[in-house]
Design a protein around this motif. Structure first.
Motif, short mmCIF file in Angstrom:
data_model
loop_
_atom_site.label_atom_id
_atom_site.label_comp_id
_atom_site.label_asym_id
_atom_site.label_seq_id
_atom_site.Cartn_x
_atom_site.Cartn_y
_atom_site.Cartn_z
N GLU A 60 -30.72 -18.00 -37.14
CA GLU A 60 -31.82 -18.07 -38.10
C GLU A 60 -32.27 -19.52 -38.31
O GLU A 60 -33.45 -19.84 -38.21
CB GLU A 60 -31.39 -17.49 -39.44
N ASN A 61 -31.30 -20.37 -38.63
CA ASN A 61 -31.63 -21.77 -38.90
C ASN A 61 -32.19 -22.46 -37.66
O ASN A 61 -33.13 -23.26 -37.74
CB ASN A 61 -30.40 -22.51 -39.40
N ALA A 62 -31.62 -22.14 -36.50
CA ALA A 62 -32.11 -22.75 -35.26
C ALA A 62 -33.56 -22.34 -34.99
O ALA A 62 -34.38 -23.16 -34.55
CB ALA A 62 -31.22 -22.34 -34.09
N ALA A 63 -33.88 -21.09 -35.25
CA ALA A 63 -35.25 -20.62 -35.06
C ALA A 63 -36.21 -21.33 -36.02
O ALA A 63 -37.32 -21.73 -35.62
CB ALA A 63 -35.32 -19.11 -35.25
N LEU A 64 -35.80 -21.48 -37.26
CA LEU A 64 -36.65 -22.16 -38.23
C LEU A 64 -36.87 -23.63 -37.85
O LEU A 64 -37.99 -24.16 -37.98
CB LEU A 64 -36.04 -22.06 -39.63
N ARG A 65 -35.83 -24.28 -37.37
CA ARG A 65 -35.97 -25.67 -36.97
C ARG A 65 -36.84 -25.79 -35.71
O ARG A 65 -37.61 -26.74 -35.56
CB ARG A 65 -34.58 -26.28 -36.76
N HIS A 66 -36.72 -24.82 -34.83
CA HIS A 66 -37.57 -24.78 -33.63
C HIS A 66 -39.03 -24.58 -34.02
O HIS A 66 -39.93 -25.27 -33.53
CB HIS A 66 -37.09 -23.65 -32.71
N LEU A 67 -39.28 -23.63 -34.93
CA LEU A 67 -40.65 -23.32 -35.34
C LEU A 67 -41.29 -24.46 -36.14
O LEU A 67 -42.52 -24.59 -36.16
CB LEU A 67 -40.66 -22.03 -36.17
N ALA A 68 -40.47 -25.27 -36.79
CA ALA A 68 -41.01 -26.42 -37.51
C ALA A 68 -41.74 -27.36 -36.54
O ALA A 68 -42.68 -28.07 -36.93
CB ALA A 68 -39.89 -27.17 -38.23
N LYS A 69 -41.33 -27.33 -35.27
CA LYS A 69 -41.96 -28.17 -34.24
C LYS A 69 -43.07 -27.43 -33.50
O LYS A 69 -44.11 -28.00 -33.19
CB LYS A 69 -40.90 -28.64 -33.24
N THR A 70 -42.85 -26.14 -33.21
CA THR A 70 -43.80 -25.40 -32.38
C THR A 70 -44.86 -24.66 -33.19
O THR A 70 -45.87 -24.24 -32.63
CB THR A 70 -43.06 -24.36 -31.50
N CYS A 71 -44.63 -24.50 -34.48
CA CYS A 71 -45.56 -23.72 -35.31
C CYS A 71 -45.72 -24.38 -36.69
O CYS A 71 -45.50 -23.73 -37.72
CB CYS A 71 -45.03 -22.29 -35.44
N PRO A 72 -46.11 -25.66 -36.72
CA PRO A 72 -46.15 -26.38 -38.00
C PRO A 72 -47.24 -25.89 -38.95
O PRO A 72 -47.19 -26.17 -40.15
CB PRO A 72 -46.41 -27.83 -37.57
#
Length: 343
Positions: A60-72
């Protein structure tokens, strides 16, 4: 679950994240969640159910951190790190339960379920924005990988064929026949779809309580929360699930068709769909509806005193019958029409 008070939650947040504020408990299905209010902003302190492993929370956290970059452009929850750069901490409650705690930023707004029933809102605009948000989310997740992405998830649509033993417990004969037909169709075609259609990690639970709407200006979806049911599957499953929940708030045939098309158009504008994907959407919607009915049937058998389980299914059962009765070829042509719309 865990025995912890709001005051204790505030102390834990101050101790580990050096953030001081007042805590108020939030409703949650399986976890303990607290809203932490501070002058600088609000947060959600989450104590996971003991059944959730570290790996379950890490994806969950990894996905959120990934999306912070790819889906700001989406206002997704941000993962807060402790002073020692940790994002998940172990905790043992006073009752001896071993679990984990996290801190996320709080996403402002109202849930889709509340906004979708308002008469003063442009519902078509809202529905289109829902499709746009899910399209952005899936586009942002398309290259996300994690060691736990192939884990078992109860609500993965792949589990639908395993629920066929529950069909006999559905008391309505016509409904049983519909569920049997659509469950069998899914079971027969899923493997082929997985061979030819895009696969990725998906959110898998964009229900009307996990979709956040901002009413600053024209009401539109600005965030998706609760990534606990993420799994690896057909990308298009996310779109089908989103449509299923949005349709709980529309009733007549015209409104149902317009809602589906608005979400499809919004999604396609951000995450372009192929003709093959669009032709599968209807079948995945019917599969998800069948899964919901069978999961609730099983839950009711295990807890027959809870009548709410079946009461909350009225909309799902109505929708399965309604969509099945629609002109299937005409509906598919309407779905395909999104390929030829240019803004």
């Amino acid at each position: 679950m865990q025995t912890i008070t709001p005051a204790q939650a505030s102390v834990l947040v101050a101790q580990h994240w050096q953030i001081s504020g007042t805590a108020k408990e939030l409703p949650s299905y399986a976890d303990r969640n607290f809203k932490i209010h501070t002058p600088q902003g609000d947060y959600v302190f989450k104590i996971a159910n003991p059944n959730w492993s570290y790996a379950d929370l890490d994806i969950e956290n990894a996905a959120l951190r990934h999306l912070a970059k790819t889906c700001p452009e989406l206002s997704l929850p941000q993962v807060m790190l402790t002073q020692t750069e940790q994002h998940i901490l172990p905790i043992t409650t006073s009752s001896g339960e071993a679990c984990h705690m996290r801190l996320l930023s709080y996403v402002e707004g109202d849930i889709y379920a509340n906004i979708a029933v308002r008469q003063d809102i442009d519902q078509r605009y809202l529905q289109t924005s829902l499709g746009i948000a899910i399209g952005k989310l899936d586009r942002g997740l398309q290259d996300f990988v994690h060691p736990s992405m192939h884990r078992f998830v109860d609500w993965s649509i792949s589990n639908l064929p395993d629920l066929r033993d529950e069909i006999r417990h559905v008391t309505d004969q016509d409904l049983r026949e519909l569920i049997t037909r659509h469950t069998n169709y899914f079971a027969e075609h899923e493997a082929t779809w997985k061979q030819v259609l895009p696969m990725s990690v998906i959110h898998n639970d964009a229900n009307d309580f996990n979709v956040i709407v901002t009413t600053d200006g024209k009401a539109h979806v600005n965030a998706i929360i609760d990534f606990g049911d993420m799994c690896y599957h057909l990308r298009i499953v996310d779109l089908a699930i989103t449509i299923v929940y949005a349709l709980q708030h529309v009733e007549d045939d015209l409104a149902v068709r317009e809602c589906m098309l608005a979400i499809l158009r919004g999604y396609h504008s951000q995450c372009p769909l192929s003709e093959q994907e669009i032709l599968v959407v209807y079948h995945l919607i019917m599969a998800r509806l069948s899964q919901s009915i069978l999961m609730s049937t099983r839950a009711y058998r295990h807890n027959p005193a809870n009548d709410y389980i079946l009461v909350s299914q009225k909309g799902v059962r109505r929708l399965l019958r309604q969509l099945h009765a629609m002109n299937y070829p005409a509906l598919q042509q309407q779905f395909l029409s999104v390929l030829y719309i240019h803004d």
